[in-house]
Every structure is written in C-alpha cells, then in structure tokens.
Design a protein around this motif. Structure first.
Motif, PDB file in Angstrom:
ATOM      1  N   ALA A  48       0.825  -1.205   0.000  1.00 24.03           N
ATOM      2  CA  ALA A  48       0.000   0.000   0.000  1.00 24.03           C
ATOM      3  C   ALA A  48       0.861   1.258   0.000  1.00 24.03           C
ATOM      4  CB  ALA A  48      -0.909   0.005   1.229  1.00 24.03           C
ATOM      5  N   ALA A  49       0.354   2.290  -0.682  1.00 25.73           N
ATOM      6  CA  ALA A  49       1.042   3.583  -0.668  1.00 25.73           C
ATOM      7  C   ALA A  49       0.746   4.324   0.628  1.00 25.73           C
ATOM      8  CB  ALA A  49       0.606   4.420  -1.866  1.00 25.73           C
ATOM      9  N   ASN A  50      -0.480   4.183   1.126  1.00 26.58           N
ATOM     10  CA  ASN A  50      -0.873   4.784   2.405  1.00 26.58           C
ATOM     11  C   ASN A  50      -1.887   3.885   3.074  1.00 26.58           C
ATOM     12  OD1 ASN A  50      -0.253   7.487   0.655  1.00 26.58           O
ATOM     13  ND2 ASN A  50       0.245   7.761   2.817  1.00 26.58           N
ATOM     14  N   ILE A  51      -1.920   3.900   4.399  1.00 27.33           N
ATOM     15  CA  ILE A  51      -2.867   3.092   5.166  1.00 27.33           C
ATOM     16  C   ILE A  51      -3.471   3.944   6.270  1.00 27.33           C
ATOM     17  CG2 ILE A  51      -3.208   1.004   6.543  1.00 27.33           C
ATOM     18  CD1 ILE A  51      -0.606  -0.079   5.385  1.00 27.33           C
ATOM     19  N   GLU A  52      -4.790   3.930   6.378  1.00 26.30           N
ATOM     20  CA  GLU A  52      -5.474   4.561   7.506  1.00 26.30           C
ATOM     21  C   GLU A  52      -6.353   3.505   8.151  1.00 26.30           C
ATOM     22  OE1 GLU A  52      -4.218   7.307   7.869  1.00 26.30           O
ATOM     23  OE2 GLU A  52      -3.947   8.323   5.956  1.00 26.30           O
ATOM     24  N   THR A  53      -6.541   3.587   9.465  1.00 29.45           N
ATOM     25  CA  THR A  53      -7.348   2.590  10.152  1.00 29.45           C
ATOM     26  C   THR A  53      -8.536   3.250  10.867  1.00 29.45           C
ATOM     27  OG1 THR A  53      -5.988   2.731  12.151  1.00 29.45           O
ATOM     28  CG2 THR A  53      -5.367   1.076  10.517  1.00 29.45           C
ATOM     29  N   PHE A  54      -9.629   2.508  10.966  1.00 32.65           N
ATOM     30  CA  PHE A  54     -10.847   2.956  11.626  1.00 32.65           C
ATOM     31  C   PHE A  54     -11.348   1.848  12.549  1.00 32.65           C
ATOM     32  CE2 PHE A  54     -10.569   4.850   7.444  1.00 32.65           C
ATOM     33  CZ  PHE A  54     -10.886   6.183   7.640  1.00 32.65           C
ATOM     34  N   TYR A  55     -12.242   2.221  13.434  1.00 24.27           N
ATOM     35  CA  TYR A  55     -12.935   1.279  14.322  1.00 24.27           C
ATOM     36  C   TYR A  55     -11.938   0.324  14.980  1.00 24.27           C
ATOM     37  CZ  TYR A  55     -16.819  -1.492  16.126  1.00 24.27           C
ATOM     38  OH  TYR A  55     -17.723  -2.130  16.955  1.00 24.27           O
ATOM     39  N   ARG A  56     -10.951   0.938  15.652  1.00 24.79           N
ATOM     40  CA  ARG A  56      -9.939   0.199  16.409  1.00 24.79           C
ATOM     41  C   ARG A  56      -9.221  -0.844  15.542  1.00 24.79           C
ATOM     42  NH1 ARG A  56     -14.425   0.457  19.565  1.00 24.79           N
ATOM     43  NH2 ARG A  56     -14.934  -1.748  19.292  1.00 24.79           N
ATOM     44  N   ARG A  97     -10.327  -2.390  12.845  1.00 28.72           N
ATOM     45  CA  ARG A  97     -11.153  -3.406  12.191  1.00 28.72           C
ATOM     46  C   ARG A  97     -11.621  -2.976  10.798  1.00 28.72           C
ATOM     47  NH1 ARG A  97     -15.352  -5.786  16.493  1.00 28.72           N
ATOM     48  NH2 ARG A  97     -15.843  -7.065  14.668  1.00 28.72           N
ATOM     49  N   VAL A  98     -11.289  -1.752  10.411  1.00 32.16           N
ATOM     50  CA  VAL A  98     -11.531  -1.265   9.047  1.00 32.16           C
ATOM     51  C   VAL A  98     -10.261  -0.560   8.580  1.00 32.16           C
ATOM     52  CG1 VAL A  98     -12.907   0.262   7.570  1.00 32.16           C
ATOM     53  CG2 VAL A  98     -14.019  -0.969   9.446  1.00 32.16           C
ATOM     54  N   GLU A  99      -9.826  -0.838   7.351  1.00 33.44           N
ATOM     55  CA  GLU A  99      -8.619  -0.218   6.811  1.00 33.44           C
ATOM     56  C   GLU A  99      -8.921   0.461   5.483  1.00 33.44           C
ATOM     57  OE1 GLU A  99      -5.021  -2.991   8.619  1.00 33.44           O
ATOM     58  OE2 GLU A  99      -5.709  -3.363   6.566  1.00 33.44           O
ATOM     59  N   LEU A 100      -8.259   1.592   5.278  1.00 36.45           N
ATOM     60  CA  LEU A 100      -8.331   2.309   4.004  1.00 36.45           C
ATOM     61  C   LEU A 100      -6.920   2.352   3.435  1.00 36.45           C
ATOM     62  CD1 LEU A 100     -10.245   5.610   3.272  1.00 36.45           C
ATOM     63  CD2 LEU A 100      -7.942   5.272   2.422  1.00 36.45           C
ATOM     64  N   MET A 101      -6.745   1.806   2.225  1.00 37.70           N
ATOM     65  CA  MET A 101      -5.422   1.757   1.603  1.00 37.70           C
ATOM     66  C   MET A 101      -5.479   2.351   0.206  1.00 37.70           C
ATOM     67  SD  MET A 101      -3.802  -1.904   2.657  1.00 37.70           S
ATOM     68  CE  MET A 101      -3.874  -2.541   4.346  1.00 37.70           C
ATOM     69  N   SER A 102      -4.369   2.913  -0.224  1.00 39.67           N
ATOM     70  CA  SER A 102      -4.278   3.445  -1.582  1.00 39.67           C
ATOM     71  C   SER A 102      -3.169   2.745  -2.350  1.00 39.67           C
ATOM     72  CB  SER A 102      -4.032   4.956  -1.553  1.00 39.67           C
ATOM     73  OG  SER A 102      -2.749   5.252  -1.067  1.00 39.67           O
ATOM     74  N   PHE A 103      -3.324   2.704  -3.670  1.00 43.44           N
ATOM     75  CA  PHE A 103      -2.306   2.110  -4.530  1.00 43.44           C
ATOM     76  C   PHE A 103      -2.420   2.736  -5.916  1.00 43.44           C
ATOM     77  CE2 PHE A 103      -6.124  -0.308  -5.208  1.00 43.44           C
ATOM     78  CZ  PHE A 103      -6.121  -0.652  -6.550  1.00 43.44           C
ATOM     79  N   ARG A 104      -1.388   2.594  -6.700  1.00 44.94           N
ATOM     80  CA  ARG A 104      -1.355   3.114  -8.061  1.00 44.94           C
ATOM     81  C   ARG A 104      -1.785   2.026  -9.043  1.00 44.94           C
ATOM     82  NH1 ARG A 104      -0.685   8.347  -9.653  1.00 44.94           N
ATOM     83  NH2 ARG A 104       0.954   8.550  -8.093  1.00 44.94           N
ATOM     84  N   ALA A 105      -2.804   2.306  -9.860  1.00 43.03           N
ATOM     85  CA  ALA A 105      -3.269   1.331 -10.844  1.00 43.03           C
ATOM     86  C   ALA A 105      -2.229   1.162 -11.957  1.00 43.03           C
ATOM     87  CB  ALA A 105      -4.603   1.772 -11.437  1.00 43.03           C
ATOM     88  N   ARG A 106      -2.013  -0.086 -12.361  1.00 40.19           N
ATOM     89  CA  ARG A 106      -1.038  -0.397 -13.399  1.00 40.19           C
ATOM     90  C   ARG A 106      -1.739  -0.904 -14.657  1.00 40.19           C
ATOM     91  NH1 ARG A 106       2.754  -4.192  -9.544  1.00 40.19           N
ATOM     92  NH2 ARG A 106       3.489  -2.588  -8.081  1.00 40.19           N
TER      93      ARG A 106
END
Length: 463
Positions: free
Chosen positions: A139-147, A149-158
């Motif tokens: 992942a390029a970046n990772i954010e977490t939510f709900y302790r 149990r939820v993750e938000l990740m970004s990546f570059r499409a190839r």
C-alpha cells in the motif's frame, strides 16, 4: 470558534490555512515579522507580533475568551508555558506540540501540571504511520478505523490490472464478494468519489476501504501482496528515526541508520543498541552503494531537507528497493514525485493538522454524532471520517437508496453490532452504528451534514 495559534512555522501556517478556510476566527502569534507578513498576505487571519508565552501577547490575542489555543512553536517549553498561561487567562481548551521524548514519557502528569488538554507529537505519529506502511508494503498509504477493524489503503493502478477499462459495476463476482469498496480516486490532480459507472484507468491512485482481510485478499488478487520486510535502510537520524527504529526493533526488523552528525550517531547507538548506526552522508551515492542499499527490503528517507529525501528515494527506487518511503512537508513536491512513481510520501505537518482538525470538529459538534476519526486523503482533496450514530442522527432505518446525499459524499462502511458492512441500496443506518463517510473536502462535522437539505425531507418520521 475563536482559535489562537502560537508559532507560525510549517505546522502553524498549515493549521491556520485549514482552520481559516473552515471559517474560524484565527489569530496567529509569532515573533517573526516575515512569517507574520506571509500569513497576513495569504490567509484570512489576524496576526500579532509577540512572545506567545507572555501574558501581554496572549491577552492581546484574546486568550481570555478563546475557545482553543494551539501552541506549535519549535520549543516544547514555550508551548507548555503558552498552554499554562492561556488556561489561567480563560482559554477553554489547549493543545501543545511536544516533541521531546523525555517530556512525552509521562504525558498524563505533564498535561495535569501544565494545563494542557491534548499533547501532540508529530514525529511519533509519523513513525507509527511509516511502521504501518512497512508492515504492509504493497500500500502507498494506510489509515485505520474502528480500532483497526476497518482499513483504508491506496495504490497506483497499473496497465496490467484486470479491473481497468470497465465500470466498477461490472467487476467480477470474485471482487464483488470481498468486503471492500473503491471509495476514492485521484486522476490528473482531480479527486473523484466513484459510483458504479466509474471506470478505473492506469496511473489512477485508487483508495480501497473495507475489512482488513478483504483488503489484503484484494491486494493478493491484483498481485500486489509483497513479502514481509526484514531489513530497513534509513537515512537521517532525527526524532522520527528514533521512534521508528524503536517500533521496528519490536517488530523484529533489522534497521540500518545513516546519519551525518557524529555526535548524533553516538547518541543513537546508545539508545538504539539493536540498530546499526553508520556515520556518513546519506545523500552520497557511493556510500549508499558501499552499504548495500539494493539488499534492503525497504528504504526510508528522513533527513531534514525535503529535496534530499525525494532525490535519494528516487535513487532507491532505481536500485529496485521494494518499498520506499520519503518524508516531505512541501505539498507542491508531492505531486511531482508521485508522477515518477514514488507514492509513499509522508508529511508530519499534515498529521498534526489532521489531529487538530479532528479535535476542532469534535468541539464544534458537541451535541451531534460523535466523530471518532478524521483523515485527509488524496493530498487533502478528500476526507474520511468515522462517526458513532446517536439519537440526533436523522433518517435512522431509511434505506440508503431512498436518501438524498450531497454531491461528493459516499457512505463507505457501516459497522453494525460489530459486523463490518459494505453498504448497498437496501442498507440502513441504525442507532449505535459506526459509519465511515468519504467526502470530497466537504468539512463534515456531523453525520447529518451528509444529507441534502435542499431536497424534501424524506425521512422526517425517523428523526
């Protein structure tokens, strides 16, 4: 709100920029005429020249009636005295940027004795974020939510990604069965909140949110699941490096640090006995080669100069290092290097701004739904906010397909009774749920802000 910011450096200016844009009454106190002139010319703020630790300057800034004081000078001691003085003058809430390790060890006692409501350590927060990226290098970046149990990740499409060139509604059943959602995309500097008709293209920066297992399975599906990192090469021996190395040592990673200052090298070798400390110029290509840069699983550039960090990070990418992370506080550089493929660019000042914006919004919305988490994503072009639904939330029990939401709003995740749900049209928001909202820079304070009030209130009976 009436907000005083003491210190007009990178963090202070960034905060003033964001908070004034959200229509708060912002007053900046600083001793530098040049810094104040820049703020006065560029921002809608009041500027006062003076020492923020002095009673006279704080009185002139309105500390006796201020809702919030943010002390963000380069000196921890001044920041603490600012908060103590402001509290005694009548300021309702105080935040201090405190970076010294010795002060942050016993944070609770420090807060009690100095009248500080919240302590923020940007370097420690940055180190935690980098460690998270090294734990999941795809992942390029990772954010977490709900302790977590939820993750938000970004990546570059190839070019080779199978999901390109077709609308999201046409994704294969294998992808659609995963508990994930394409929640945002960046294309040519524009932020898009996608719907089913959105067609991903190569070089888009895609943001995916969902249950960690689902997100990880998706990354495996698209061939981005990198092997675990064991050897980390760090250039720069400042505070972030100290915090990061201490975390990585606990994760059983081997850390090699290159630092120019001999005195700092000696200090690091004492406090980080399990890391290898090398005294030298980390921007020197010959040194990097002699220390076997290409054998590292990850490279992290943490010098005090953004330009050096970006250049040596691009060099590490050329040497085929699998994961490269660079610290850079100047946003105008970020877009340039991302076009060259360097996606993991970390900004301590933005972390600080995010934390404080979260606190400010929570203070503004003391009676509505509780905002638990706030992240600015897509270089600040969008926000991801986590809310806990209470009895003030409107349209409870109404299917999402029957609601009219403002443009640029996406209900990304609903956590109902501990179960993570990727919403469909029939999904509803219920009392006690945790809801994650993605918005294209709307400044959402309360979950009720997502509804389009210009449309006939369809759920009045559910208020």
């Amino acid at each position: 709100m009436n907000i005083i910011i003491v210190g007009d450096g990178k963090v202070g200016y960034t905060l003033a920029e964001h908070l004034s844009r959200e229509e708060h009454n912002v007053t900046i106190v600083d001793t530098s005429e040049e810094a104040l002139r820049k703020a006065d010319e560029s921002l809608d703020v009041m500027c006062i020249k003076g020492n923020g630790a002095s009673i006279t300057a704080l009185r002139e800034a309105g500390a006796d009636t201020a809702d919030l004081l943010i002390a963000a000078t380069s000196m921890d001691e001044i920041n603490m005295v600012c908060c103590l003085t402001a509290k005694r003058l009548g300021t309702r809430f105080t935040i201090a940027r405190v970076r010294n390790v010795e002060y942050t060890v016993d944070a609770s006692a420090l807060k009690h004795d100095m009248g500080i409501d919240t302590l923020i350590n940007p370097e420690n927060a940055t180190a935690v974020e980098i460690a998270r990226l090294l734990r999941f290098p795809s992942a390029a970046n990772i954010e977490t939510f709900y302790r977590g149990r939820v993750e938000l990740m970004s990546f570059r499409a190839r070019e080779e990604d199978f999901f390109l060139g077709q609308p999201l509604s046409a994704l294969s059943q294998q992808v659609r069965n995963l508990p994930i959602l394409f929640c945002a995309a960046e294309r040519n500097g524009e932020v898009i909140i996608p719907d089913g008709s959105f067609v991903p293209q190569a070089e888009d920066r895609i943001y995916v949110i969902g249950a960690p297992l689902g997100v990880h399975e998706f990354f495996k599906l698209i061939g981005r699941y990198a092997p675990h990192i064991r050897n980390v090469f760090v250039v720069g021996g400042g505070r972030i490096t100290y915090y990061l190395s201490a975390i990585l040592e606990r994760m059983n990673m081997h850390v090699k640090i290159v630092e120019l200052s001999e005195a700092r090298c000696r200090q690091l070798s004492e406090i980080l006995p399990h890391s290898l400390i090398i005294c030298g110029d980390g921007t020197d290509q010959e040194l990097l080669e002699s220390e076997n840069l290409e054998d590292a699983d990850a490279f992290v550039a943490l010098t005090g100069r953004d330009e050096d960090n970006l250049i040596i990070s691009l060099y590490a990418m050329q040497r085929k290092v699998a994961k490269v992370v660079a610290k850079c506080n100047r946003q105008n550089y970020t877009g340039i290097v991302r076009d060259l493929g360097l996606d993991s660019v970390i900004s301590p000042k933005l972390f600080t701004a995010n934390q404080i914006l979260h606190i400010v919004r929570g203070m503004q919305n003391s009676k509505g739904s509780v905002m638990s988490t706030l992240y600015r994503i897509a270089d600040g072009g969008a926000e991801a906010a986590e809310f806990v639904v209470n009895e003030t939330t409107r349209h409870l029990g109404t299917p999402l397909k029957d609601l009219r939401l403002k443009k640029g709003i996406l209900v990304a995740v609903i956590v109902h009774q501990g179960r993570t749900i990727i919403p469909e049209g029939s999904s509803t928001i219920e009392l006690g749920d945790t809801v994650i909202i993605i918005s294209s820079n709307q400044g959402i304070l309360d979950i009720n802000d997502i509804f389009d009030n210009s449309i006939l209130d369809l759920g009045a009976g559910n208020q």
